[in-house]
Design an enzyme around this catalytic site. Structure first.
Site, mmCIF file in Angstrom:
data_model
loop_
_atom_site.group_PDB
_atom_site.id
_atom_site.type_symbol
_atom_site.label_atom_id
_atom_site.label_comp_id
_atom_site.label_asym_id
_atom_site.label_seq_id
_atom_site.Cartn_x
_atom_site.Cartn_y
_atom_site.Cartn_z
ATOM 1 N N ILE A 126 0.843 -1.198 0.000
ATOM 2 C CA ILE A 126 0.000 0.000 0.000
ATOM 3 C C ILE A 126 0.880 1.251 0.000
ATOM 4 C CG2 ILE A 126 -1.918 -1.145 1.175
ATOM 5 C CD1 ILE A 126 -1.175 0.579 3.675
ATOM 6 N N ASP A 127 2.150 1.108 0.423
ATOM 7 C CA ASP A 127 3.023 2.284 0.532
ATOM 8 C C ASP A 127 3.482 2.822 -0.826
ATOM 9 O OD1 ASP A 127 2.766 1.862 3.212
ATOM 10 O OD2 ASP A 127 4.854 1.307 3.578
ATOM 11 N N ARG A 266 -7.013 16.731 18.030
ATOM 12 C CA ARG A 266 -7.192 15.279 18.228
ATOM 13 C C ARG A 266 -6.510 14.534 17.089
ATOM 14 N NH1 ARG A 266 -11.960 14.218 21.237
ATOM 15 N NH2 ARG A 266 -12.109 15.868 22.789
ATOM 16 N N HIS A 272 -4.502 -0.142 10.190
ATOM 17 C CA HIS A 272 -4.740 -1.282 9.295
ATOM 18 C C HIS A 272 -6.045 -1.200 8.536
ATOM 19 C CE1 HIS A 272 -1.633 -2.608 12.097
ATOM 20 N NE2 HIS A 272 -1.171 -3.277 11.056
ATOM 21 N N GLN A 274 -6.559 0.872 6.430
ATOM 22 C CA GLN A 274 -6.101 1.166 5.061
ATOM 23 C C GLN A 274 -5.713 -0.089 4.281
ATOM 24 O OE1 GLN A 274 -3.182 4.815 5.521
ATOM 25 N NE2 GLN A 274 -3.483 3.742 7.432
ATOM 26 N N ARG A 275 -5.434 -1.167 5.004
ATOM 27 C CA ARG A 275 -4.973 -2.385 4.323
ATOM 28 C C ARG A 275 -6.067 -3.420 4.181
ATOM 29 N NH1 ARG A 275 0.618 -3.577 7.122
ATOM 30 N NH2 ARG A 275 -0.441 -5.487 7.697
HETATM 31 O O1 F6P Z 1 4.607 -2.338 4.560
HETATM 32 C C1 F6P Z 1 3.437 -1.635 4.526
HETATM 33 C C2 F6P Z 1 3.029 -1.143 5.857
HETATM 34 O O2 F6P Z 1 1.705 -0.835 5.648
HETATM 35 C C3 F6P Z 1 3.796 0.062 6.434
HETATM 36 O O3 F6P Z 1 3.343 1.310 6.004
HETATM 37 C C4 F6P Z 1 3.596 -0.094 7.911
HETATM 38 O O4 F6P Z 1 4.631 0.493 8.654
HETATM 39 C C5 F6P Z 1 3.626 -1.566 8.071
HETATM 40 O O5 F6P Z 1 3.108 -2.111 6.880
HETATM 41 C C6 F6P Z 1 2.862 -2.029 9.294
HETATM 42 O O6 F6P Z 1 2.582 -3.376 9.186
HETATM 43 P P1 F6P Z 1 2.335 -4.395 10.378
HETATM 44 O O7 F6P Z 1 1.509 -3.685 11.388
HETATM 45 O O8 F6P Z 1 1.616 -5.507 9.717
HETATM 46 O O9 F6P Z 1 3.675 -4.794 10.870
#
Ligand code: F6P
Length: 342
Positions: A126-127, A266, A272, A274-275
């Protein structure tokens, strides 16, 4: 030919669309059969497999996550990791591997390819920070989720005359913050590539209040204050690839803004969210085309490459090109957005 498939690193919307395309074309056009490896490099490292065929791929195109599971296992941090992977691939009768992942998963793929493993990579994150490809899938979905959140936060921030700080993902690169910040009309966007000056951020906050609007500050989780600006951050534990677990800049920033401006502030951490969930149409399209090209590369015996988007074409580039260096926001692109700050 028997092909193994794995998904590693942080999950992202579109992984299942890749798996489906790889399997559908692999079975229907190339006559391959497949085996799924569980949880990224943990699967081949520990010999954990699941059945994978057209049946397992039905209905997964719009589903977020990955049917194969994921982890941040690093076989190079484990004794005999490479040999164990080679042995387990042999035991499973696997001739070639499709590895779907970001900088870490594909970094492992790059080294394994150099050590003689037949591997083709598919870039995801996603980055959107992988070089060699114009976009990775998952990014568009994350930007849309973040933009919708910012749209919603504008109205509540204005009702309460508050500052809202929105923390988005982006460990090294500010792509999500920049795209969602521009799309959502943020008062400032803070990214890892450009250390921020807290005084300038506070000035943007004051300007926005003077025009009767409430400020929305979008900050990447990896953003840092510039030296000498009086803000400090705490760092957390590390994963198997040595990355510090991020998160917390949003709260720190809101606190600092409140202290310095006297305005209530705030923080909202999208994290997550976003994922998760269903990929956008663009991400399904990109992931599908990546999958089709990846299995064609396997069929042609072209290993040590990853598929990539260049314009509207899907091309193959050496894995090392995609993993050698991260793709960061350039100062020029960031400066374009500054006209909207404040
Ligand atoms: O690698 C993508 C990413 O979404 C980063 O932006 C973020 O730091 C990381 O994953 C966090 O992932 P997790 O919480 O699964 O370790």
């Amino acid at each position: 030919m028997r092909v193994g498939v794995l998904t590693g690193g942080g999950d992202c919307p579109g992984l299942n669309a890749v798996i489906r395309a790889v399997v559908r074309k692999g079975v229907n056009e190339h006559g391959f059969d497949f085996v799924g490896f569980r949880d990224g490099w943990r699967g081949p490292l520990e010999g954990v497999t699941v059945p994978l065929g057209i049946e397992q791929c039905r209905g997964i195109l719009p589903r977020g996550g990955t049917i194969l599971g994921s982890s941040r296992t690093n076989p190079f941090a484990v004794d005999d990791g490479v040999q164990r992977i080679k042995d387990n691939l042999g035991a499973a009768g696997v001739d070639a591997l499709v590895a779907i992942g970001g900088e870490d998963t594909l970094g492992v793929a790059t080294k394994l390819a150099e050590l003689g493993v037949n591997v083709v990579g598919v870039p995801k994150t996603i980055d959107n920070d992988l070089s060699g490809t114009d976009f990775t899938f998952g990014f568009d979905t994350a930007v849309n989720i973040a933009t919708e959140a910012i749209d919603r936060l504008h109205t509540t921030a204005e009702s309460h005359h508050r500052v809202l700080v929105v923390e988005v993902m982006g460990r090294h690169a500010g792509w999500i913050a920049l795209h969602a910040g521009i799309a959502g009309g943020a008062s400032a966007v803070l990214i890892p590539e450009v250390p921020f000056d807290i005084e300038a951020v506070c000035a943007h906050v004051e300007t926005r209040f003077r025009s009767e609007y409430a400020p929305i500050i979008v900050v990447s989780e990896g953003a840092l204050p510039a030296d000498g600006t009086g803000m400090t951050l705490v760092s957390g534990e590390k994963d198997a690839f040595g990355h510090v677990r991020l998160g917390g800049i949003g709260d720190r920033l809101a606190h600092e803004i409140e202290q310095r401006t006297g305005k209530e502030a705030r923080a909202v951490v999208l994290g997550h969210v976003q994922r998760g969930g269903t990929p956008t149409a663009f991400d399904r399209w990109l992931a599908t085309r990546f999958g089709l090209q990846a299995i064609d590369a396997v069929a042609e015996g072209e290993y040590g490459v990853m598929v990539a988007l260049r314009g509207t074409d899907i091309v193959r580039v050496p894995l090392v090109e995609g993993t050698g260096e991260l793709k960061l926001v350039s100062p020029r692109e960031y400066d374009e957005a500054r006209v909207f700050f404040g």
